[in-house]
Design a protein around this motif. Structure first.
Motif, PDB file in Angstrom:
ATOM      1  N   ASP A  16      -6.050  -2.155  -7.171  1.00 48.30           N
ATOM      2  CA  ASP A  16      -5.340  -3.146  -6.365  1.00 48.30           C
ATOM      3  C   ASP A  16      -5.033  -4.366  -7.229  1.00 48.30           C
ATOM      4  OD1 ASP A  16      -5.154  -1.876  -3.943  1.00 48.30           O
ATOM      5  OD2 ASP A  16      -6.874  -2.907  -3.035  1.00 48.30           O
ATOM      6  N   ILE A  17      -3.771  -4.713  -7.325  1.00 48.71           N
ATOM      7  CA  ILE A  17      -3.361  -5.946  -8.013  1.00 48.71           C
ATOM      8  C   ILE A  17      -2.852  -6.887  -6.929  1.00 48.71           C
ATOM      9  CG2 ILE A  17      -1.849  -6.944  -9.763  1.00 48.71           C
ATOM     10  CD1 ILE A  17      -1.724  -3.962 -10.882  1.00 48.71           C
ATOM     11  N   MET A  98       0.202  -3.015  -5.447  1.00 54.78           N
ATOM     12  CA  MET A  98       0.469  -4.428  -5.714  1.00 54.78           C
ATOM     13  C   MET A  98       0.841  -5.121  -4.406  1.00 54.78           C
ATOM     14  SD  MET A  98       3.169  -6.077  -8.430  1.00 54.78           S
ATOM     15  CE  MET A  98       4.572  -5.221  -7.715  1.00 54.78           C
ATOM     16  N   ALA A  99       0.218  -6.261  -4.138  1.00 56.45           N
ATOM     17  CA  ALA A  99       0.497  -6.989  -2.897  1.00 56.45           C
ATOM     18  C   ALA A  99       0.522  -8.487  -3.164  1.00 56.45           C
ATOM     19  CB  ALA A  99      -0.555  -6.677  -1.837  1.00 56.45           C
ATOM     20  N   ALA A 108       4.329  -9.030   1.058  1.00 56.61           N
ATOM     21  CA  ALA A 108       4.966  -7.792   0.613  1.00 56.61           C
ATOM     22  C   ALA A 108       3.948  -6.974  -0.169  1.00 56.61           C
ATOM     23  CB  ALA A 108       6.184  -8.080  -0.271  1.00 56.61           C
ATOM     24  N   ALA A 109       4.168  -5.656  -0.215  1.00 53.22           N
ATOM     25  CA  ALA A 109       3.278  -4.778  -0.964  1.00 53.22           C
ATOM     26  C   ALA A 109       4.041  -3.534  -1.396  1.00 53.22           C
ATOM     27  CB  ALA A 109       2.070  -4.386  -0.131  1.00 53.22           C
ATOM     28  N   ILE A 110       3.632  -2.994  -2.527  1.00 53.27           N
ATOM     29  CA  ILE A 110       4.184  -1.737  -3.026  1.00 53.27           C
ATOM     30  C   ILE A 110       3.013  -0.857  -3.442  1.00 53.27           C
ATOM     31  CG2 ILE A 110       5.564  -0.612  -4.820  1.00 53.27           C
ATOM     32  CD1 ILE A 110       7.255  -3.124  -4.990  1.00 53.27           C
ATOM     33  N   ALA A 111       2.969   0.370  -2.901  1.00 54.13           N
ATOM     34  CA  ALA A 111       1.919   1.319  -3.252  1.00 54.13           C
ATOM     35  C   ALA A 111       2.514   2.396  -4.153  1.00 54.13           C
ATOM     36  CB  ALA A 111       1.341   1.954  -1.992  1.00 54.13           C
ATOM     37  N   GLY A 147      -3.790   8.602   4.798  1.00 49.43           N
ATOM     38  CA  GLY A 147      -2.431   9.111   4.871  1.00 49.43           C
ATOM     39  C   GLY A 147      -1.624   8.969   3.601  1.00 49.43           C
ATOM     40  N   ASN A 148      -2.255   8.700   2.468  1.00 46.58           N
ATOM     41  CA  ASN A 148      -1.523   8.684   1.211  1.00 46.58           C
ATOM     42  C   ASN A 148      -1.240  10.086   0.692  1.00 46.58           C
ATOM     43  OD1 ASN A 148      -0.803   6.029   0.075  1.00 46.58           O
ATOM     44  ND2 ASN A 148      -2.978   5.581   0.351  1.00 46.58           N
ATOM     45  N   LEU A 149      -1.877  11.101   1.285  1.00 45.87           N
ATOM     46  CA  LEU A 149      -1.561  12.476   0.925  1.00 45.87           C
ATOM     47  C   LEU A 149      -0.174  12.819   1.452  1.00 45.87           C
ATOM     48  CD1 LEU A 149      -4.963  14.223   1.737  1.00 45.87           C
ATOM     49  CD2 LEU A 149      -4.289  12.954  -0.299  1.00 45.87           C
TER      50      LEU A 149
END
Length: 297
Positions: A16-17, A98-99, A108-111, A147-149
């Motif tokens: 996590d950043i 990143m959030a 905002a966030a990007i996974a 649920g990242n699968l």
């Protein structure tokens, strides 16, 4: 010998950043703050909270055999998580999230969980090769599944003999991935943990609050559903009815990982024999401590 895990945490384990500032932020804002890099991901956040409460979680995930992956596995092991069941990939990089969080919450966030998705069912090998179970003698303990699968893998898990006896605790990674959980609604051992927005996406309608949302998920086929709605309330519903509580009021200093902390604390409370009312209350108190900046134990 490695001790047997108390619970399996299946899903994203990554870095996590997080950039945080006390200032309220709008689109395009440029403000001072702090940037940290810490172990994260839904499965990791749940596992870390479970460990703080004394459980031995095993993480089933994909991690790259790169410098970031080596550091992540070492940090997980240092915290007491069982890492030997993780799939270590030679050709996939370690995932990242990143959030940006402001005084007005998550901005905002990007996974980037593409390696976990690319690894597919390789992360489930310990459940079928005898290390943690097999199709004939499946794992019969608790499982925290995120649920990242991929949608395809989650659909296969829903009908897989490997999970036929599991106490399956399920959470989406984000509202954008909530609909991936649809096949799991009908699993006879599943408890679904979502927020009000995610419940609405699963049911294809808007809900006024957590109580209505939890009831909506049960009507949609869920055996049991727990729905949070920020500071406005949280509800636990199954075929026997619905229970709703209001969380404690706290000053919010962070939000990333709050839902994962709630889920982990609820699992621990029920494992220790708490009834529905007490388990929900303990989970809400733990999550409130977390968002206020404390590490609940």
């Amino acid at each position: 010998m490695t001790p047997a895990p108390d619970i399996l945490c299946i899903g994203s384990v990554l870095w996590d950043i997080i950039g945080r500032t006390p200032s309220h932020m709008r689109l395009g804002a440029d403000v001072p703050g702090r940037i940290t890099r810490v172990p994260g991901g839904v499965a990791m956040n749940i596992a870390m909270t479970l460990r703080r409460f004394g459980l031995r979680p095993a993480i089933l995930t994909a991690v790259g055999r790169d410098a970031e992956g080596d550091q992540l596995v070492a940090e997980a092991a240092r915290m007491g998580l069982l890492t030997e069941y993780a799939y270590l990939s030679e050709d996939l990089p370690t995932d990242r999230y990143m959030a940006v969080e402001g005084g007005n919450g998550l901005v905002a966030a990007i996974a980037d969980a593409h390696s976990l998705e690319a690894a597919g069912d390789k992360i489930l090998r310990p459940l079928e090769d005898g290390r943690l179970g097999s199709p004939e003698t499946p794992w019969a303990g608790p499982v925290a599944l995120d649920g990242n699968l991929t949608a395809d893998l989650l659909a296969r898990i829903a009908v897989s003999p490997l999970f036929a006896r599991a106490d399956l605790r399920v959470a989406p990674a984000s509202p954008g991935k909530a609909e991936r959980l649809l096949p799991l609604l009908g699993h006879p051992g599943a408890t679904i943990y979502v927020n009000r927005e995610e419940a609405g996406l699963l049911c294809h309608r808007d809900f006024a609050g957590s109580e209505e949302a939890a009831q909506g998920l049960v009507a949609r086929g869920a055996r049991r559903a727990l729905v949070t709605d920020g500071g406005r309330g949280a509800s636990d519903a199954d075929g026997s009815g619905v229970l709703t509580q209001i969380p404690p009021e706290v000053l919010v200093t962070r939000v990333t990982g709050a839902g994962d902390t709630f889920m982990a604390a609820h699992i621990v409370a029920e494992r220790e024999g708490a009834g529905r009312d007490e388990a929900l209350s303990r989970a809400l108190r733990t999550a409130a401590l977390y968002v206020s900046g404390d590490n609940p134990t």
